[in-house]
Design a protein around this motif. Structure first.
Motif, PDB file in Angstrom:
ATOM      1  N   PHE A 123       0.750  -1.155   0.156  1.00 26.37           N
ATOM      2  CA  PHE A 123      -0.013   0.072   0.249  1.00 26.37           C
ATOM      3  C   PHE A 123       1.012   1.356   0.015  1.00 26.37           C
ATOM      4  CE2 PHE A 123      -2.827  -3.014   2.029  1.00 26.37           C
ATOM      5  CZ  PHE A 123      -3.903  -2.803   1.166  1.00 26.37           C
ATOM      6  N   TYR A 124       2.056   1.174   0.820  1.00 23.94           N
ATOM      7  CA  TYR A 124       2.855   2.334   0.877  1.00 23.94           C
ATOM      8  C   TYR A 124       3.567   2.590  -0.556  1.00 23.94           C
ATOM      9  CZ  TYR A 124       1.863   2.345   5.999  1.00 23.94           C
ATOM     10  OH  TYR A 124       1.431   2.571   7.044  1.00 23.94           O
ATOM     11  N   LEU A 125       3.855   1.637  -1.044  1.00 30.12           N
ATOM     12  CA  LEU A 125       4.830   1.403  -2.284  1.00 30.12           C
ATOM     13  C   LEU A 125       3.922   2.167  -3.557  1.00 30.12           C
ATOM     14  CD1 LEU A 125       7.379   0.762  -3.844  1.00 30.12           C
ATOM     15  CD2 LEU A 125       6.558  -1.325  -4.328  1.00 30.12           C
ATOM     16  N   VAL A 126       2.626   1.639  -3.544  1.00 25.80           N
ATOM     17  CA  VAL A 126       1.614   2.289  -4.612  1.00 25.80           C
ATOM     18  C   VAL A 126       1.217   3.689  -4.335  1.00 25.80           C
ATOM     19  CG1 VAL A 126      -0.777   2.023  -5.323  1.00 25.80           C
ATOM     20  CG2 VAL A 126       0.744  -0.170  -5.091  1.00 25.80           C
ATOM     21  N   GLY A 127       1.201   3.992  -3.028  1.00 28.71           N
ATOM     22  CA  GLY A 127       0.940   5.565  -2.534  1.00 28.71           C
ATOM     23  C   GLY A 127       2.288   6.195  -2.950  1.00 28.71           C
ATOM     24  N   LEU A 128       3.290   6.014  -2.672  1.00 30.70           N
ATOM     25  CA  LEU A 128       4.530   6.799  -2.936  1.00 30.70           C
ATOM     26  C   LEU A 128       4.722   6.901  -4.623  1.00 30.70           C
ATOM     27  CD1 LEU A 128       7.059   7.879  -1.786  1.00 30.70           C
ATOM     28  CD2 LEU A 128       8.324   5.787  -2.438  1.00 30.70           C
ATOM     29  N   VAL A 129       4.573   5.788  -5.169  1.00 29.39           N
ATOM     30  CA  VAL A 129       4.537   5.724  -6.834  1.00 29.39           C
ATOM     31  C   VAL A 129       3.574   6.595  -7.477  1.00 29.39           C
ATOM     32  CG1 VAL A 129       4.818   4.348  -8.652  1.00 29.39           C
ATOM     33  CG2 VAL A 129       6.143   3.714  -6.941  1.00 29.39           C
ATOM     34  N   PHE A 139       4.266  10.201  -9.376  1.00 27.38           N
ATOM     35  CA  PHE A 139       3.673  10.376 -10.700  1.00 27.38           C
ATOM     36  C   PHE A 139       2.958  11.625 -10.820  1.00 27.38           C
ATOM     37  CE2 PHE A 139       0.725   9.322 -14.018  1.00 27.38           C
ATOM     38  CZ  PHE A 139       1.606   9.135 -15.011  1.00 27.38           C
ATOM     39  N   VAL A 140       2.118  11.718  -9.955  1.00 26.06           N
ATOM     40  CA  VAL A 140       1.068  12.996 -10.092  1.00 26.06           C
ATOM     41  C   VAL A 140       1.773  14.214  -9.818  1.00 26.06           C
ATOM     42  CG1 VAL A 140      -0.741  14.018  -8.742  1.00 26.06           C
ATOM     43  CG2 VAL A 140      -0.988  11.741  -9.335  1.00 26.06           C
ATOM     44  N   GLY A 141       2.854  14.017  -8.845  1.00 24.26           N
ATOM     45  CA  GLY A 141       3.801  15.517  -8.673  1.00 24.26           C
ATOM     46  C   GLY A 141       4.487  15.664  -9.834  1.00 24.26           C
ATOM     47  N   GLY A 142       4.804  14.729 -10.622  1.00 24.61           N
ATOM     48  CA  GLY A 142       5.632  14.856 -11.772  1.00 24.61           C
ATOM     49  C   GLY A 142       4.682  15.347 -13.104  1.00 24.61           C
ATOM     50  N   ILE A 143       3.454  14.922 -12.901  1.00 26.57           N
ATOM     51  CA  ILE A 143       2.446  15.398 -13.999  1.00 26.57           C
ATOM     52  C   ILE A 143       2.544  17.012 -13.747  1.00 26.57           C
ATOM     53  CG2 ILE A 143       0.142  15.194 -14.730  1.00 26.57           C
ATOM     54  CD1 ILE A 143       0.719  12.268 -15.133  1.00 26.57           C
ATOM     55  N   ILE A 144       2.198  17.456 -12.473  1.00 25.22           N
ATOM     56  CA  ILE A 144       1.663  18.721 -12.440  1.00 25.22           C
ATOM     57  C   ILE A 144       2.803  19.826 -13.140  1.00 25.22           C
ATOM     58  CG2 ILE A 144       1.873  20.525 -10.580  1.00 25.22           C
ATOM     59  CD1 ILE A 144       0.586  18.496  -8.571  1.00 25.22           C
ATOM     60  N   ASP A 145       4.105  19.196 -13.144  1.00 22.43           N
ATOM     61  CA  ASP A 145       4.936  19.995 -13.944  1.00 22.43           C
ATOM     62  C   ASP A 145       5.219  21.401 -13.636  1.00 22.43           C
ATOM     63  OD1 ASP A 145       6.917  19.993 -15.992  1.00 22.43           O
ATOM     64  OD2 ASP A 145       5.542  20.653 -17.475  1.00 22.43           O
ATOM     65  N   LYS A 146       5.344  21.634 -12.256  1.00 16.23           N
ATOM     66  CA  LYS A 146       5.719  22.803 -11.571  1.00 16.23           C
ATOM     67  C   LYS A 146       7.068  22.986 -10.976  1.00 16.23           C
ATOM     68  CE  LYS A 146       1.443  24.915 -11.841  1.00 16.23           C
ATOM     69  NZ  LYS A 146       1.207  26.348 -12.244  1.00 16.23           N
ATOM     70  N   GLY A 147       7.649  21.809 -11.053  1.00 17.81           N
ATOM     71  CA  GLY A 147       9.091  21.872 -10.467  1.00 17.81           C
ATOM     72  C   GLY A 147       9.503  20.553  -9.879  1.00 17.81           C
ATOM     73  N   PHE A 148      10.663  20.407  -9.454  1.00 16.66           N
ATOM     74  CA  PHE A 148      10.778  19.083  -8.819  1.00 16.66           C
ATOM     75  C   PHE A 148      10.538  19.039  -7.445  1.00 16.66           C
ATOM     76  CE2 PHE A 148      14.202  19.097 -12.059  1.00 16.66           C
ATOM     77  CZ  PHE A 148      13.977  17.943 -12.561  1.00 16.66           C
ATOM     78  N   VAL A 201       6.582  16.685  -2.948  1.00 17.89           N
ATOM     79  CA  VAL A 201       5.193  16.970  -2.135  1.00 17.89           C
ATOM     80  C   VAL A 201       4.292  15.759  -2.504  1.00 17.89           C
ATOM     81  CG1 VAL A 201       3.188  18.357  -1.914  1.00 17.89           C
ATOM     82  CG2 VAL A 201       5.604  19.357  -1.971  1.00 17.89           C
ATOM     83  N   GLY A 202       4.098  15.405  -3.837  1.00 18.21           N
ATOM     84  CA  GLY A 202       3.323  14.319  -4.165  1.00 18.21           C
ATOM     85  C   GLY A 202       3.628  13.005  -3.731  1.00 18.21           C
ATOM     86  N   GLY A 203       4.889  12.686  -3.626  1.00 19.18           N
ATOM     87  CA  GLY A 203       5.407  11.460  -2.743  1.00 19.18           C
ATOM     88  C   GLY A 203       5.020  11.422  -1.458  1.00 19.18           C
ATOM     89  N   VAL A 204       5.184  12.710  -0.541  1.00 16.15           N
ATOM     90  CA  VAL A 204       4.607  12.673   0.846  1.00 16.15           C
ATOM     91  C   VAL A 204       3.192  12.684   0.934  1.00 16.15           C
ATOM     92  CG1 VAL A 204       4.552  14.221   2.561  1.00 16.15           C
ATOM     93  CG2 VAL A 204       6.699  14.138   1.364  1.00 16.15           C
ATOM     94  N   LEU A 205       2.349  13.315  -0.116  1.00 16.80           N
ATOM     95  CA  LEU A 205       0.959  13.122   0.142  1.00 16.80           C
ATOM     96  C   LEU A 205       0.549  11.503  -0.197  1.00 16.80           C
ATOM     97  CD1 LEU A 205      -0.304  16.410  -1.333  1.00 16.80           C
ATOM     98  CD2 LEU A 205      -0.166  15.828   0.909  1.00 16.80           C
TER      99      LEU A 205
END
Length: 62
Positions: free
Chosen positions: A14-20, A24-33, A38-42
């Motif tokens: 569950f944690y691995l799926v949440g992290l990945v 992925f969502v944080g990378g799609i936002i495309d506002k910076g690294f 932040v997406g990984g933590v969320l």
């Protein structure tokens, strides 16, 4: 004698799926690294909530 079967703790999935998915969502936002982290933590927080609240009663007999 009763045989004691070891239950495997698969909560890390569950944690691995949440992290990945959070990364992925944080990378799609495309506002910076920063948003990737932040997406990984969320994603980890969401997975923790899911495991502690929603999956809490699995394996218990009714």
């Amino acid at each position: 004698m009763k045989q004691h079967e070891e239950e495997k703790n698969l909560d890390f999935i569950f944690y691995l799926v949440g992290l990945v998915s959070g990364l992925f969502v944080g990378g799609i936002i495309d506002k910076g690294f920063t948003w990737i982290f932040v997406g990984g933590v969320l994603g980890l927080l969401t997975a923790g909530f899911f495991v502690t609240v929603l999956v809490k009663g699995r394996g218990e007999k009714a």
